[in-house]
Design a protein around this motif. Structure first.
Motif, PDB file in Angstrom:
ATOM      1  N   LYS A   1     -11.648  -2.908  15.800  1.00 12.27           N
ATOM      2  CA  LYS A   1     -10.998  -2.683  17.021  1.00 12.27           C
ATOM      3  C   LYS A   1      -9.661  -2.856  16.883  1.00 12.27           C
ATOM      4  N   SER A   2      -8.876  -3.349  15.784  1.00 11.37           N
ATOM      5  CA  SER A   2      -7.344  -3.673  15.652  1.00 11.37           C
ATOM      6  C   SER A   2      -7.185  -3.372  14.042  1.00 11.37           C
ATOM      7  N   LEU A   3      -6.153  -2.625  13.686  1.00 15.37           N
ATOM      8  CA  LEU A   3      -5.989  -2.547  12.375  1.00 15.37           C
ATOM      9  C   LEU A   3      -4.400  -2.637  12.071  1.00 15.37           C
ATOM     10  N   ALA A   4      -3.764  -3.394  11.428  1.00 10.90           N
ATOM     11  CA  ALA A   4      -2.433  -3.819  10.975  1.00 10.90           C
ATOM     12  C   ALA A   4      -2.140  -3.374   9.472  1.00 10.90           C
ATOM     13  N   LEU A   5      -1.141  -2.452   9.433  1.00 11.17           N
ATOM     14  CA  LEU A   5      -0.406  -2.062   8.276  1.00 11.17           C
ATOM     15  C   LEU A   5       0.755  -1.944   8.194  1.00 11.17           C
ATOM     16  N   ALA A   6       1.572  -2.807   8.949  1.00 11.51           N
ATOM     17  CA  ALA A   6       2.911  -2.929   8.971  1.00 11.51           C
ATOM     18  C   ALA A   6       3.444  -3.366   7.382  1.00 11.51           C
ATOM     19  N   LEU A   7       5.030  -2.709   7.320  1.00 13.27           N
ATOM     20  CA  LEU A   7       5.658  -3.148   6.142  1.00 13.27           C
ATOM     21  C   LEU A   7       4.730  -2.704   4.953  1.00 13.27           C
ATOM     22  N   ASN A   8       4.106  -1.659   4.839  1.00 16.67           N
ATOM     23  CA  ASN A   8       3.842  -1.090   3.777  1.00 16.67           C
ATOM     24  C   ASN A   8       4.406   0.274   3.466  1.00 16.67           C
TER      25      ASN A   8
ATOM     26  N   PRO B   1      14.666   1.167  -2.531  1.00 20.25           N
ATOM     27  CA  PRO B   1      14.121   1.570  -3.851  1.00 20.25           C
ATOM     28  C   PRO B   1      12.766   2.442  -3.854  1.00 20.25           C
ATOM     29  N   ASP B   2      12.314   2.883  -4.963  1.00 22.46           N
ATOM     30  CA  ASP B   2      10.883   3.701  -4.825  1.00 22.46           C
ATOM     31  C   ASP B   2       9.769   3.068  -4.308  1.00 22.46           C
ATOM     32  N   LEU B   3       9.702   1.761  -4.515  1.00 20.85           N
ATOM     33  CA  LEU B   3       8.506   1.146  -4.273  1.00 20.85           C
ATOM     34  C   LEU B   3       8.935  -0.374  -3.626  1.00 20.85           C
ATOM     35  N   PRO B   4       9.373  -0.425  -2.460  1.00 17.89           N
ATOM     36  CA  PRO B   4      10.183  -1.382  -1.818  1.00 17.89           C
ATOM     37  C   PRO B   4       9.174  -2.579  -1.392  1.00 17.89           C
ATOM     38  N   SER B   5       9.495  -3.750  -1.369  1.00 16.40           N
ATOM     39  CA  SER B   5       8.892  -4.776  -0.818  1.00 16.40           C
ATOM     40  C   SER B   5       8.748  -4.885   0.517  1.00 16.40           C
ATOM     41  N   SER B   6       7.847  -5.647   1.001  1.00 17.18           N
ATOM     42  CA  SER B   6       7.730  -5.930   2.594  1.00 17.18           C
ATOM     43  C   SER B   6       9.199  -6.779   3.162  1.00 17.18           C
ATOM     44  N   ALA B   7       9.634  -7.673   2.169  1.00 13.03           N
ATOM     45  CA  ALA B   7      10.963  -7.978   2.636  1.00 13.03           C
ATOM     46  C   ALA B   7      11.911  -6.883   2.822  1.00 13.03           C
TER      47      ALA B   7
ATOM     48  N   ARG C   1      -8.804   0.262  18.835  1.00 10.73           N
ATOM     49  CA  ARG C   1      -8.207   0.222  20.087  1.00 10.73           C
ATOM     50  C   ARG C   1      -6.811   0.345  19.736  1.00 10.73           C
ATOM     51  N   GLN C   2      -6.516  -0.502  18.275  1.00 10.09           N
ATOM     52  CA  GLN C   2      -5.192  -0.603  18.361  1.00 10.09           C
ATOM     53  C   GLN C   2      -4.752  -0.540  16.810  1.00 10.09           C
ATOM     54  N   LEU C   3      -3.578   0.205  16.507  1.00  8.51           N
ATOM     55  CA  LEU C   3      -3.355   0.245  15.178  1.00  8.51           C
ATOM     56  C   LEU C   3      -1.762   0.093  15.054  1.00  8.51           C
ATOM     57  N   LEU C   4      -1.524  -0.753  14.222  1.00  7.32           N
ATOM     58  CA  LEU C   4       0.199  -1.172  13.977  1.00  7.32           C
ATOM     59  C   LEU C   4       0.482  -0.628  12.822  1.00  7.32           C
ATOM     60  N   TYR C   5       1.124   0.452  12.622  1.00  7.21           N
ATOM     61  CA  TYR C   5       1.553   1.223  11.450  1.00  7.21           C
ATOM     62  C   TYR C   5       3.143   1.028  11.099  1.00  7.21           C
ATOM     63  N   PRO C   6       3.380   1.245   9.821  1.00  8.02           N
ATOM     64  CA  PRO C   6       4.843   0.993   9.227  1.00  8.02           C
ATOM     65  C   PRO C   6       5.466   2.159   9.640  1.00  8.02           C
ATOM     66  N   ASN C   7       6.911   1.897   9.680  1.00  7.08           N
ATOM     67  CA  ASN C   7       7.982   2.990   9.819  1.00  7.08           C
ATOM     68  C   ASN C   7       7.673   3.676   8.649  1.00  7.08           C
ATOM     69  N   PRO C   8       7.715   5.115   8.561  1.00  6.53           N
ATOM     70  CA  PRO C   8       7.815   5.970   7.311  1.00  6.53           C
ATOM     71  C   PRO C   8       9.129   5.776   6.445  1.00  6.53           C
ATOM     72  N   LEU C   9       8.978   6.094   5.410  1.00 10.39           N
ATOM     73  CA  LEU C   9       9.924   6.001   4.643  1.00 10.39           C
ATOM     74  C   LEU C   9      11.131   6.828   4.699  1.00 10.39           C
ATOM     75  N   GLU C  10      10.893   7.793   5.406  1.00 18.88           N
ATOM     76  CA  GLU C  10      11.940   8.887   5.743  1.00 18.88           C
ATOM     77  C   GLU C  10      12.769   8.326   6.812  1.00 18.88           C
ATOM     78  N   ASP C  11      12.297   7.351   7.593  1.00 17.75           N
ATOM     79  CA  ASP C  11      13.136   6.906   8.572  1.00 17.75           C
ATOM     80  C   ASP C  11      14.084   5.766   8.294  1.00 17.75           C
TER      81      ASP C  11
ATOM     82  N   LEU D   1       0.735  -1.063   0.069  1.00 16.06           N
ATOM     83  CA  LEU D   1       0.063  -0.128   0.049  1.00 16.06           C
ATOM     84  C   LEU D   1       0.994   1.197   0.206  1.00 16.06           C
ATOM     85  N   THR D   2       0.671   2.028  -0.955  1.00 14.36           N
ATOM     86  CA  THR D   2       1.428   3.571  -1.037  1.00 14.36           C
ATOM     87  C   THR D   2       0.580   4.343  -0.581  1.00 14.36           C
ATOM     88  N   ASP D   3       1.087   5.525  -0.691  1.00 12.33           N
ATOM     89  CA  ASP D   3       0.101   6.752  -0.179  1.00 12.33           C
ATOM     90  C   ASP D   3      -1.126   6.978  -0.987  1.00 12.33           C
ATOM     91  N   GLY D   4      -0.899   6.776  -2.322  1.00 12.28           N
ATOM     92  CA  GLY D   4      -2.006   6.798  -3.283  1.00 12.28           C
ATOM     93  C   GLY D   4      -3.078   5.750  -2.994  1.00 12.28           C
TER      94      GLY D   4
END
Length: 564
Positions: free
Chosen positions: A467-474, A511-517, A495-505, A448-451
Motif C-alpha cells: 500500500k505504501s512505498l518509501a524511497l526517499a534520499l536515494n 558527488p557522483d554517488l551521494p550519501s543520504s546525509a 496508494r502512497q509513494l514517497l520518491y526522492p528529488n532527482p539528482l537534476e534538481d 539505490l542508484t538507477d541500476g
C-alpha cells in the motif's frame, strides 16, 4: 462527511451553555454520547464537564484512531473532562467505572490546540493524586453499592451450588440402596484396605502441599502480584486507561500516581519513556498492572547491553505485550568487549520469553552480523519489523530473507542500511517471500542508484499487497523516477509513494554517488522548476488512470498511516 440529524441537533443543543440546566436533566441516556461528541467537536468544555459528571454508562471511550482530516480533542475539553471525572466520584448520577483515553493525545502545537502525550500524562497523574485526597469519604457510597452487588451475586451462586450438591447426594443415595447387597459382599475388603487408602491419601495431600510451596518460592511473583492488584482494586471506583509518555520531568509525578491507592487507578496501554535510566524504568514497570500493557517504547536512554538484558525478563511478565521499540539506546556491538557473547546469549534468552511479540523496532543499535541471534529466538513470527540505521551486513540480509518472520511481515523498514550488488539478491528473495503480506515498505536512504533500482523493480512490482512505498534520499535520476512511477501504476494496492528529488534538481557540486546525509543537506537548484518533476510524474498517473496514488517527495510530512 455527511452529518446525521442527531449530530446536527446535538451541536445546536450544546452551543448555549446557559440553557443546559433546563434540558440536561430530561435528556435520555442514549443521547449522551452524541452530545459529548458534539461538545468535543465544537470545543465546548463546560458542556463536556457537565455531561461527563453525569455520565450514565459504565464505560466512556474518548480518542481512538482518528479519521483523515479529523483533529485531536481540544486541550480545554480534555482538562474539563478530567475535572468532571473527579467530581463524578461524589455524584450519584454518575455510573462511570472505566475511562478509556487510549490514543486521545495529539501532536504538541498542532491544529486546534490538542493535548500532547506528555501533557496528557501529567494531567492524568494530577487527577489521580487529587482524587485520592479529595474523595476518600464520599467514594465509600459507590464502593459499598458495588460490594453489595458482589455479595448478592455470591449469595445466588452459593444457593445454586447447594442445590446441585443436594441433587447429587440424592442420586448417590438412590444408587446406594440399589447396590446395598454388592456393598455388603465387598465390605471386608474395603475395611482391610481402608487404612492404606487413607495413608496414601494423606501422603498425596502433603506432597501436593510441598509442591505448591516450592512452586510459590520459585515463581516469584505472578500470583503474588495478581493478588496484590486484586486487593488494590477493591478501593477503585474508576479505572483510567491511557498511553503514558514519561521523561525525566514527569517521572516523579507518574511514579507517585501509580503508587497511590484511591478511587482512580491508572492503567497503561502503551508506555513510552525517554532519557530515563534502567532502575527508573524497572520501577515504572513494577508498578504497572500486569494485564493491559501492549507496548513499550524506550528512546534516548543509555540502556547498554546489560541494561536491556536486565529489562527483558521483566517485560516477559506482561502477557499481552505485543510491541517493543528501542530507539537510540546505546547498544553498539561493533565495540569489542570480553563478555559480548554472554550478553548476546542473555538478550536472545530474554527475547525468547516474549511470547506475544509481533512488533519489533530497533533504531540505531549498531548490530552488524547479529540479526540471526536476536530474531531467531522469538517464538512467534513478527508482523512489523523496523531496522533503520542498524548497519546490517550481507549476512543479516541473507538471514532475514529466509527467516520464519518473512512470510508474515506486514510492515518492513530497512531505511539507512546500505544496499549493493552483494545484498540485492537477498532483498529480492525477501520481497518474493513477503509478497503476499507486505503492506508498507521503506527503503529510504539505502543508496539505490538507477541500476540497482532497475534490478529491484520486478520484485517490488510483485508485492501485490503493498500500500505504501518509501524511497526517499536515494540517488536517482529523473529517468529512474519515471521507471519507478511506471512500475507503481501497475501495482493495484499501492496508494502512497514517497520518491526522492532527482539528482537534476540539486545545485552543482553533488558527488557522483551521494550519501543520504548529503542529499538531505545539499540545497536544491533554485533556478530550476521544482514543480516540473511533480508534474511529469503525475502525468504518468493520469495517463494510466491511477488517480488513487498519492505521490510526494515531502519526507518530513510523509505518513504511511494515512492509507486507509
Amino acid at each position: 462527511m455527511v452529518l446525521s440529524l442527531v449530530s446536527l441537533c446535538a451541536k445546536e443543543v450544546v452551543r448555549d451553555h446557559s440553557s443546559s440546566h433546563s434540558w440536561l436533566k430530561w435528556m435520555p441516556k442514549d443521547l449522551y454520547r452524541a452530545l459529548l461528541e458534539a461538545a468535543f467537536s465544537t470545543c465546548r468544555p463546560l458542556a463536556v464537564g457537565e455531561l461527563v459528571q453525569r455520565w450514565p454508562e459504565l464505560t466512556l471511550r474518548v480518542g481512538g484512531r482518528r479519521k483523515q482530516g479529523q483533529t485531536a480533542p481540544n486541550r480545554l475539553c480534555i482538562q474539563s473532562m478530567l475535572l468532571a471525572v473527579v467530581r463524578g466520584l461524589t455524584d450519584h448520577r454518575c455510573s462511570l467505572e472505566v475511562l478509556d483515553l487510549c490514543g486521545v493525545q495529539g501532536d504538541e502545537g498542532g491544529m486546534g490546540d490538542p493535548m500532547g502525550g506528555w501533557s496528557l500524562t501529567v494531567a492524568l497523574c494530577t487527577m489521580v493524586l487529587k482524587a485520592s485526597v479529595r474523595t476518600r469519604r464520599p467514594q465509600r457510597t459507590r464502593r459499598e453499592q458495588r460490594k453489595k452487588r458482589d455479595q448478592e451475586r455470591k449469595r445466588i451462586s452459593a444457593l445454586e451450588r447447594e442445590r446441585d450438591l443436594k441433587r447429587e447426594r440424592g442420586q448417590k443415595k438412590r444408587d446406594g440402596e440399589l447396590n446395598s447387597n454388592e456393598s455388603s459382599n465387598v465390605g471386608e475388603r474395603t475395611e482391610s484396605s481402608g487404612s492404606v487408602s487413607e495413608e496414601d491419601l494423606s501422603k498425596g495431600v502433603r506432597r501436593r502441599m510441598e509442591m505448591e510451596r516450592k512452586r510459590g518460592r520459585t515463581v516469584l511473583g505472578s500470583s503474588e502480584r495478581e493478588t496484590e492488584e486484586k486487593e488494590m482494586d477493591r478501593d477503585v471506583v474508576v479505572h483510567v486507561r491511557a498511553d503514558l509518555f514519561v521523561n525525566g520531568r514527569s517521572w516523579e509525578r507518574v511514579h507517585s500516581a501509580l503508587r497511590t491507592s484511591g478511587p482512580l487507578k491508572l492503567q497503561c496501554r502503551y508506555l513510552r519513556v525517554e532519557e530515563i535510566a534502567v532502575p527508573s524504568i524497572r520501577t515504572l514497570l513494577d508498578l504497572l498492572p500486569r494485564r493491559g500493557l501492549l507496548g513499550v517504547d524506550i528512546r534516548y536512554s543509555s540502556l547498554g547491553v546489560a541494561g536491556l538484558a536486565e529489562l527483558l525478563p521483566l517485560l516477559s511478565t506482561f502477557p499481552a505485550l505485543k510491541s517493543l521499540r528501542l530507539h537510540y539506546c546505546n547498544l553498539d556491538f561493533r565495540r569489542v568487549h570480553p563478555s559480548q557473547s554472554e550478553a548476546l546469549a542473555e538478550l536472545s534468552q530474554g527475547l525468547a520469553r516474549l511470547q506475544e511479540l509481533r512488533h519489533l523496532s530497533l533504531t540505531a543499535l549498531r548490530l552488524p552480523g547479529q540479526l540471526r541471534v536476536l530474531l531467531s529466538s522469538l517464538p512467534q513470527p513478527l508482523e512489523i519489523l523496523e531496522l533503520p540505521y542498524l548497519s546490517l551486513s550481507p549476512a543479516d540480509f541473507a538471514y532475514l530473507s529466509c527467516s520464519h518472520h518473512t512470510s508474515t511481515l506486514q510492515q518492513l523498514d530497512l531505511s539507512e542500511n546500505r544496499l549493493d550488488e552483494n545484498t540485492l539478491p537477498s532483498i529480492r528473495r525477501l520481497l518474493s517471500q513477503a509478497s503476499g503480506s507486505l503492506q508498507h515498505l521503506s527503503l529510504s536512504g539505502c543508496g539505490l542508484t538507477d541500476g540497482l533500482l532497475g534490478l529491484l523493480l520486478p520484485s517490488l512490482g510483485g508485492c501485490r499487497a503493498l500500500k505504501s512505498l518509501a524511497l526517499a534520499l536515494n540517488p536517482l535520476s529523473m529517468a529512474g523516477l519515471m521507471d519507478l512511477v511506471k512500475m507503481a501504476v501497475r501495482m493495484p494496492s499501492l496508494r502512497q509513494l514517497l520518491y526522492p528529488n532527482p539528482l537534476e534538481d540539486y545545485q552543482p557540486g553533488l558527488p557522483d554517488l551521494p550519501s543520504s546525509a548529503q542529499l538531505l543537506d545539499w540545497p536544491l537548484d533554485e533556478t530550476s522548476d521544482i514543480n516540473l518533476t511533480s508534474n511529469k510524474l503525475n502525468r504518468v498517473l493520469i495517463d494510466s488512470g491511477r488517480s488513487d496514488i498519492f505521490l510526494t517527495c515531502d519526507l518530513l510530512n510523509y505518513d504511511k498511516d494515512m492509507v486507509e
